[in-house]
Motif scaffolding. Sequence first.
Motif, PDB file in Angstrom:
ATOM      1  N   PHE A 270       0.848  -1.196   0.000  1.00  0.00           N
ATOM      2  CA  PHE A 270       0.000   0.000   0.000  1.00  0.00           C
ATOM      3  C   PHE A 270       0.884   1.247   0.000  1.00  0.00           C
ATOM      4  O   PHE A 270       1.231   1.765   1.059  1.00  0.00           O
ATOM      5  CB  PHE A 270      -0.938  -0.043   1.210  1.00  0.00           C
ATOM      6  CG  PHE A 270      -1.956  -1.151   1.089  1.00  0.00           C
ATOM      7  CD1 PHE A 270      -3.157  -0.936   0.445  1.00  0.00           C
ATOM      8  CD2 PHE A 270      -1.683  -2.426   1.572  1.00  0.00           C
ATOM      9  CE1 PHE A 270      -4.085  -1.964   0.291  1.00  0.00           C
ATOM     10  CE2 PHE A 270      -2.603  -3.457   1.435  1.00  0.00           C
ATOM     11  CZ  PHE A 270      -3.807  -3.222   0.789  1.00  0.00           C
ATOM     12  N   ALA A 271       1.258   1.661  -1.214  1.00  0.00           N
ATOM     13  CA  ALA A 271       2.146   2.824  -1.330  1.00  0.00           C
ATOM     14  C   ALA A 271       1.361   4.099  -1.605  1.00  0.00           C
ATOM     15  O   ALA A 271       1.940   5.178  -1.682  1.00  0.00           O
ATOM     16  CB  ALA A 271       3.163   2.584  -2.451  1.00  0.00           C
ATOM     17  N   ALA A 275      -6.200   9.938   0.799  1.00  0.00           N
ATOM     18  CA  ALA A 275      -6.744  11.043   1.600  1.00  0.00           C
ATOM     19  C   ALA A 275      -7.471  10.448   2.803  1.00  0.00           C
ATOM     20  O   ALA A 275      -8.249   9.499   2.662  1.00  0.00           O
ATOM     21  CB  ALA A 275      -7.718  11.853   0.758  1.00  0.00           C
ATOM     22  N   ASN A 303     -12.338   8.589   5.480  1.00  0.00           N
ATOM     23  CA  ASN A 303     -12.320   7.564   4.431  1.00  0.00           C
ATOM     24  C   ASN A 303     -12.035   6.195   5.045  1.00  0.00           C
ATOM     25  O   ASN A 303     -11.417   6.115   6.108  1.00  0.00           O
ATOM     26  CB  ASN A 303     -11.233   7.901   3.395  1.00  0.00           C
ATOM     27  CG  ASN A 303     -11.779   8.768   2.288  1.00  0.00           C
ATOM     28  OD1 ASN A 303     -12.947   8.656   1.923  1.00  0.00           O
ATOM     29  ND2 ASN A 303     -10.942   9.633   1.747  1.00  0.00           N
ATOM     30  N   ILE A 306      -7.855   1.524   3.906  1.00  0.00           N
ATOM     31  CA  ILE A 306      -7.758   0.351   3.026  1.00  0.00           C
ATOM     32  C   ILE A 306      -6.723  -0.635   3.577  1.00  0.00           C
ATOM     33  O   ILE A 306      -6.962  -1.837   3.647  1.00  0.00           O
ATOM     34  CB  ILE A 306      -7.390   0.793   1.595  1.00  0.00           C
ATOM     35  CG1 ILE A 306      -8.314   1.939   1.149  1.00  0.00           C
ATOM     36  CG2 ILE A 306      -7.483  -0.377   0.626  1.00  0.00           C
ATOM     37  CD1 ILE A 306      -7.866   2.637  -0.122  1.00  0.00           C
ATOM     38  N   LEU A 307      -5.576  -0.088   3.979  1.00  0.00           N
ATOM     39  CA  LEU A 307      -4.497  -0.938   4.509  1.00  0.00           C
ATOM     40  C   LEU A 307      -4.971  -1.694   5.751  1.00  0.00           C
ATOM     41  O   LEU A 307      -4.776  -2.916   5.860  1.00  0.00           O
ATOM     42  CB  LEU A 307      -3.283  -0.059   4.833  1.00  0.00           C
ATOM     43  CG  LEU A 307      -2.167  -0.701   5.647  1.00  0.00           C
ATOM     44  CD1 LEU A 307      -1.534  -1.857   4.884  1.00  0.00           C
ATOM     45  CD2 LEU A 307      -1.093   0.330   6.010  1.00  0.00           C
ATOM     46  N   ALA A 325       4.476   4.531   5.812  1.00  0.00           N
ATOM     47  CA  ALA A 325       4.152   5.572   6.786  1.00  0.00           C
ATOM     48  C   ALA A 325       4.888   6.832   6.372  1.00  0.00           C
ATOM     49  O   ALA A 325       6.122   6.879   6.418  1.00  0.00           O
ATOM     50  CB  ALA A 325       4.571   5.131   8.183  1.00  0.00           C
ATOM     51  N   ALA A 326       4.125   7.782   5.913  1.00  0.00           N
ATOM     52  CA  ALA A 326       4.714   9.066   5.536  1.00  0.00           C
ATOM     53  C   ALA A 326       4.587   9.967   6.757  1.00  0.00           C
ATOM     54  O   ALA A 326       3.478  10.289   7.172  1.00  0.00           O
ATOM     55  CB  ALA A 326       3.940   9.635   4.354  1.00  0.00           C
ATOM     56  N   ARG A 341      -1.190  -0.484  14.915  1.00  0.00           N
ATOM     57  CA  ARG A 341      -2.589  -0.052  14.818  1.00  0.00           C
ATOM     58  C   ARG A 341      -3.271  -0.654  13.603  1.00  0.00           C
ATOM     59  O   ARG A 341      -4.394  -1.102  13.655  1.00  0.00           O
ATOM     60  CB  ARG A 341      -2.606   1.474  14.735  1.00  0.00           C
ATOM     61  CG  ARG A 341      -3.944   2.103  15.002  1.00  0.00           C
ATOM     62  CD  ARG A 341      -3.843   3.598  15.226  1.00  0.00           C
ATOM     63  NE  ARG A 341      -3.443   4.338  14.038  1.00  0.00           N
ATOM     64  CZ  ARG A 341      -2.359   5.078  13.923  1.00  0.00           C
ATOM     65  NH1 ARG A 341      -1.527   5.183  14.945  1.00  0.00           N
ATOM     66  NH2 ARG A 341      -2.083   5.719  12.815  1.00  0.00           N
ATOM     67  N   LYS A 342      -2.529  -0.683  12.483  1.00  0.00           N
ATOM     68  CA  LYS A 342      -3.159  -1.146  11.241  1.00  0.00           C
ATOM     69  C   LYS A 342      -3.091  -2.668  11.098  1.00  0.00           C
ATOM     70  O   LYS A 342      -3.892  -3.260  10.391  1.00  0.00           O
ATOM     71  CB  LYS A 342      -2.501  -0.471  10.044  1.00  0.00           C
ATOM     72  CG  LYS A 342      -2.575   1.057  10.129  1.00  0.00           C
ATOM     73  CD  LYS A 342      -2.698   1.697   8.790  1.00  0.00           C
ATOM     74  CE  LYS A 342      -2.722   3.216   8.944  1.00  0.00           C
ATOM     75  NZ  LYS A 342      -3.283   3.881   7.777  1.00  0.00           N
TER      76      LYS A 342
END
Length: 398
Positions: A270-271, A275, A303, A306-307, A325-326, A341-342
């Motif tokens: 997931f790159a 948003a 939103n 998705i990840l 993670a940005a 968390r994800k």
Amino acid sequence: MLAGKRILLIVGGGIAAFKSLDLIRRLRERGATVTPVLTKASEEFVTPLSTSALAGQKVYRDLFDLTDEAEMGHIELSRAADLVVVAPATADLMAKMTAGLANDLASTLLMATDKRVLIAPAMNVRMWEHPATQRNLVTLQGDGIMTVGPDVGDMACGEHGPGRMSEPLAIVDAVEAALADGPLKGKHVLVTSGPTHEPIDPVRYIANRSSGAQGTAIARSLAALGADVTFITGPADVSPPSGVKVVKVQTAREMKDAVDTALPADAAVFAAAVADWRVENASGSKMKKDGSGKAPALEFAENPDILAGVSQLKKGRPKLVVGFAAETDDVDANATAKRKRKGCDWIVANDVSPETGIMGGSENAVSVISDEGTEVWPRLSKDQVAAKLAEKIAGALT
Ligand code: CTP
């Protein structure tokens, strides 16, 4: 190398057909067997004799040629190859493929084949930019058709712009990528990439600075290792790689639907810079100033993540889920918490503070955080980060 690989080469009727003769030579130099198919129109540009001489093979031309049917039926011909290449792919051939027409040998083979198809579009710039061709392109890419080119340059018709067929060596590279026998052969990997656009009204949207460069490079590297890649991309600055299945989306919710449709997968990366919020009260018509000087109040809704959704799937979870993670502050601590968390297996953390020049730039400096700890990678080009990550994914899946 293409030793032992069988290519069914469909030559469309355009001026670029002459380059297909060189393509045949280049493919054969690398060990491939090339079976050529000429459309009626292509015979205006190249002759069956020269094509057959260069291929060292019989040329197939007509659906109703009974001798051909006796030797090899069109169904068998469409499946005997490892890869079907259409070069040049004219606007007409692309339209036929999109519509599913089967009214000559080339279009029938393309409908009947169970093999992957790579097209090298070539046409006048206006024809390439025509909404019909662009619509067809999106449909074909969604159908899993791989593309290479077209290039930008001077054209035989005297105009300049995109529409030139890629050079034979670039097509050979795309063929090699499509047939790559790497460690990820037989593995389905999905990659999300680019930003998402969240509409405010029909002309305005909320976006972010992601160029899609890192996700695109990752998809390319995975395909080069032989993976069967589904590339789900928001509106990115860079073109999608060739040799992958491309699904274009705009919003986070469309991206989620595309991911759900693409599953199951062996791995998912997931790159995308998705948003976090969409405008809940987006307007169906253009918002106007009402003269009061007051700005409209936008209401936001979160939103879907998705990840996190894929990481936490009870059934059908990919064996390996990789998130990004940005961050701008406390990169490692934030990324480590984000992984927990994800629920993803690895998180690729990067510092996107403006002074790093990473967001929208050509380099990246990442750490890969997993159960085994944190690997800090040096600052590399995004292509190098992609290659290293693809190797690491191959190691984890095999
Ligand atoms: N991601 C996703 N769906 C979302 C948001 C993020 O799939 N709705 C994925 C991204 O593709 C990335 C990872 O989650 O792999 C982290 O994205 P990032 O923007 O760094 O994190 P956020 O979830 O936005 O967390 P925060 O707002 O706390 O930074």
